[in-house]
Design an enzyme around this catalytic site. Structure first.
Site, PDB file in Angstrom:
ATOM      1  CD  GLN A 140      -2.751   0.970   2.565  1.00  0.00           C
ATOM      2  OE1 GLN A 140      -3.577   0.081   2.650  1.00  0.00           O
ATOM      3  NE2 GLN A 140      -2.547   1.835   3.544  1.00  0.00           N
ATOM      4  CD  GLU A 259      -4.088   0.377   6.945  1.00  0.00           C
ATOM      5  OE1 GLU A 259      -2.912   0.177   7.277  1.00  0.00           O
ATOM      6  OE2 GLU A 259      -4.439   1.350   6.257  1.00  0.00           O
TER       7      GLU A 259
END
Length: 413
Positions: A140, A259
Site C-alpha cells: 500500500q 485496513e
C-alpha cells in the site's frame, strides 16, 4: 440462491479446515515460547519462507471458495454474510493457521478488495483474483513523509502523457512488505487545482518498474518490515489506473476502512495477549498481589469488550459493503489493548525487561513493548480514529477546516 445457514455451513468449514491444517496447540504444549512481537523481526530469507507458507494456505482457501466471503459473487467473492465471516473466523481459530504477515493482510484484505470494488472487469480478472489468491502480492503506497496523518495532503504527482501513460514522481514511507511485493496500490495527485481530496487518483504500480526504489527502514524492535519507496519518472499504463481520475480519495477511504477493520479484528496474532500476561504473572508468583490482580482484571475486561465489539461490528456490516467509521472503534481498541498489555508486562518484570536473563518468556516482551507504539500509527493514528468516531459515529460538530481551497494554493509544509 440464498446462502446456506451459518450453523450448517460452519460444519462444512470445520471439515475442510481439518483437511488442510493441524489443530491449534498452546505454546506450552509444544515447548515453544509464544511470539510476542507486534511486527515481524525476521531476516529476509526467513520472511520469504514465512510468506510462502502463508500463501500456500491462502491459495487453498481461495480454491475451496472461502476467500473474500462477504464480497458479492459478481465481484469475485463468495457472496455470503457477515455472520458467515464470523463463523469462519471462529472455526479457523481452532486450527494452526500459518502466522500471516502485514503484506499478506494488505494484499488480501485491502488491495484485493479495493480493486474488486473500484476496478474494471478486466482488472478484477487480471489482478483482484490474483491478489485474493496471493499469486501476486501488493503493498500500500499511501503514506508520505510530508503528509503525516493528513493523507489528503500527499504530494506524489502523476501526469498523463499524450499516449495515455502516466508518469509518477514522489516518495512514500512506512510501506509494509514493499521489498517482496509485485504491485503497489498508489495514491498520486493528478489535479492540483481542486481541493486536495478531489485531485487524487489511484494506480497499481509494478514494484519492479524502472524508477521504483525500495529502501528498508530499521525498526527499534530490530526488524525491517517497513520501507521507504522512491518513485522517479515511473511510467504506468492507464489500464492500471483504479477508478476514475480524481476518484482516488474514495478508493483510499474505502481501503483505509478495510485496513482499520483488519487491524482491529484480524486473527493474526499481534504481540502479547491477556493469556500471556496472566502466564507471566503466575511464573513470577505475583497473582496474589491485589494491585496485580486489579490490573489483570482490567486487562481481561478490555479484552472481552474488544472481542464483543469486533463481533458486533462484523455482524452489522452489510454483506460485501464497505466498512463504515465503526471500524475505527475496533482499531482504536486494538491499539489501546496492545499498549496496556505491554505496560502491565513491563510493570510485572521491572528491570528484567531491559536485559535477557535467560528466563523463558520474559525478554521476548521487549519485542511487544517496542512494537506497540507503531500500531497506534498504522491504519491511521489514534487521534484520527477519535476524530472519525466523534464526527461520523457520535455526530459531533466537525473541526474547523481552512483547507477548502485548491491544493495549489495551500502552503507547503
Amino acid at each position: 440462491m440464498s446462502p446456506p445457514e451459518p450453523d450448517v455451513w460452519r460444519a462444512q468449514v470445520r471439515q475442510w479446515l481439518a483437511t488442510v491444517l493441524e489443530p491449534a496447540r498452546a505454546p506450552e504444549t509444544t515447548g515453544q515460547t509464544a511470539d510476542l512481537a507486534v511486527f515481524h523481526n525476521l531476516p529476509e530469507d526467513e520472511e520469504r519462507l514465512l510468506l510462502e507458507h502463508c500463501r500456500a494456505y491462502q491459495r487453498a482457501r481461495f480454491d475451496a471458495g472461502y476467500q473474500a466471503l462477504t464480497l458479492p459473487a459478481d465481484l469475485g467473492g463468495a457472496g455470503l454474510t457477515a455472520a458467515h465471516l464470523a463463523a469462519f473466523a471462529e472455526e479457523e481459530a481452532a486450527f494452526d493457521v500459518p502466522p500471516s504477515t502485514e503484506l499478506i493482510s494488505v494484499t488480501v484484505r485491502l488491495v484485493a478488495m479495493a480493486v474488486s470494488l473500484f476496478g474494471t472487469a478486466e482488472q478484477r480478472q487480471d489482478h483482484a483474483r490474483a491478489f485474493l489468491r496471493t499469486d501476486l502480492l501488493a503493498c500500500q503506497l499511501f503514506s508520505e513523509p510530508g503528509a503525516g496523518s493528513d493523507l489528503a495532503a500527499l504530494r506524489t504527482r502523476a501526469r498523463q502523457e499524450d499516449g495515455g501513460d502516466w508518469v509518477i514522481d514522489g516518495q512514500k514511507v512506512w510501506t509494509s512488505g514493499a521489498q517482496f511485493a509485485d504491485y503497489g496500490l498508489l495514491l498520486a495527485r493528478t489535479d492540483p487545482d481542486v481541493v486536495k481530496q478531489a485531485g487524487i487518483t489511484a494506480f497499481l504500480v509494478p514494484m519492479d518498474a524502472p524508477g521504483v526504489e525500495v529502501r528498508p527502514i530499521r525498526q527499534m524492535s530490530g526488524g525491517s518490515s517497513f520501507n521507504e519507496v522512491f518513485l522517479s519518472g515511473v511510467r504506468v499504463p492507464d489500464r492500471l489506473r483504479i477508478g476514475r481520475p480524481g476518484q482516488g480519495w474514495e478508493v483510499a477511504t474505502a481501503t483505509l476502512g478495510f485496513e482499520r477493520t483488519a487491524s482491529g479484528s484480524g486473527n493474526r496474532r499481534k504481540g502479547g495477549t491477556f493469556t500471556d500476561v496472566l502466564a507471566l504473572a503466575r511464573s513470577l508468583d505475583r497473582t496474589d498481589d491485589p494491585l496485580v490482580r486489579q490490573r489483570l482484571a482490567d486487562l481481561y475486561v478490555r479484552t472481552a469488550l474488544r472481542a464483543a465489539t469486533v463481533d458486533r461490528v462484523a455482524r452489522t456490516n452489510a454483506s460485501g459493503g464497505r466498512p463504515g467509521p465503526e471500524a475505527s472503534l475496533t482499531k482504536l481498541m486494538a491499539s489501546d489493548l496492545l499498549t496496556r498489555t505491554g505496560q502491565i508486562a513491563a510493570e510485572l518484570m521491572g528491570a528484567r525487561i531491559c536485559a535477557d536473563t535467560g528466563e523463558p518468556g520474559t525478554f521476548a516482551w521487549t519485542h511487544h513493548l517496542l512494537g506497540a507504539p507503531g500500531y497506534r500509527l498504522a491504519g491511521g493514528t489514534d487521534q484520527i480514529q477519535r476524530n472519525l468516531i466523534g464526527e461520523r459515529v457520535l455526530g459531533l460538530p466537525p473541526e474547523p477546516r481552512v483547507d477548502r481551497v485548491p491544493f495549489s494554493r495551500l502552503p507547503s509544509k
